[in-house]
Design a protein around this motif. Structure first.
Motif, short mmCIF file in Angstrom:
data_model
loop_
_atom_site.label_atom_id
_atom_site.label_comp_id
_atom_site.label_asym_id
_atom_site.label_seq_id
_atom_site.Cartn_x
_atom_site.Cartn_y
_atom_site.Cartn_z
N CYS A 1 65.39 25.34 -3.59
CA CYS A 1 66.57 25.79 -2.84
C CYS A 1 67.31 26.87 -3.62
O CYS A 1 67.70 27.90 -3.05
N PHE A 2 67.49 26.68 -4.89
CA PHE A 2 68.16 27.67 -5.74
C PHE A 2 67.34 28.96 -5.80
O PHE A 2 67.90 30.06 -5.73
N THR B 1 68.61 32.58 -4.33
CA THR B 1 68.65 33.75 -5.20
C THR B 1 67.84 34.90 -4.62
O THR B 1 68.30 36.04 -4.60
#
Length: 145
Positions: free
Chosen positions: A17-18, A22
């Motif tokens: 998810c990160f 990004t």
């Protein structure tokens, strides 16, 4: 299901998810992607495309998330259409329902199920035990709970 496997899965999903957050944050700033991320601005001629190098385009930022939640339903309807308004209503309703379910699950259901005596449970070996101790199968038949 083993608790350590669940936590590993949660860690992998949060990492992905990160990573996607990004990537989206960086890719949406690139001038070559303006047709993908802002097609309406390109069609109306309001797109601000610059071809010179800018270091800010390579740094991820979360400012777009707060700007996405700011507009009222009337502004969203005029800029994005009825589909966006309906989607946001469904999303907000789902988030509120999920929040309520999490609160009930963590503070009511988990303690009741965990304190049941149906399954044998060793508190010190909890990470290697099955998560069945947190389900209704741990509550005795005919229990008042």
């Amino acid at each position: 299901m083993i608790l350590s496997a669940l936590l590993t899965s949660v860690g992998i999903n949060l990492g992905l998810c990160f990573l996607f957050f990004t990537l989206y944050s960086i890719l949406r700033k690139q001038p070559g992607n303006a047709e993908v991320y802002a097609p309406r601005l390109v069609a109306e001629g309001k797109s601000q495309q610059t071809s010179n190098f800018n270091l800010e385009r390579l740094l991820p930022s979360a400012g777009w998330v707060t700007r996405a939640w700011r507009p009222s339903e009337a502004e969203l309807l005029s800029t994005s259409g009825l589909d966006a308004v309906v989607f946001m209503r469904i999303f907000i309703f789902s988030a509120r329902g999920f929040t309520f379910a999490v609160i009930v699950g963590i503070f009511i259901l988990l303690p009741i199920n965990y304190m049941g005596k149906q399954l044998s449970l060793d508190l010190f070996d909890l990470p290697n035990k099955s998560l069945e101790s947190f389900t209704i199968s741990n509550v005795d038949d005919g229990s008042n709970r």
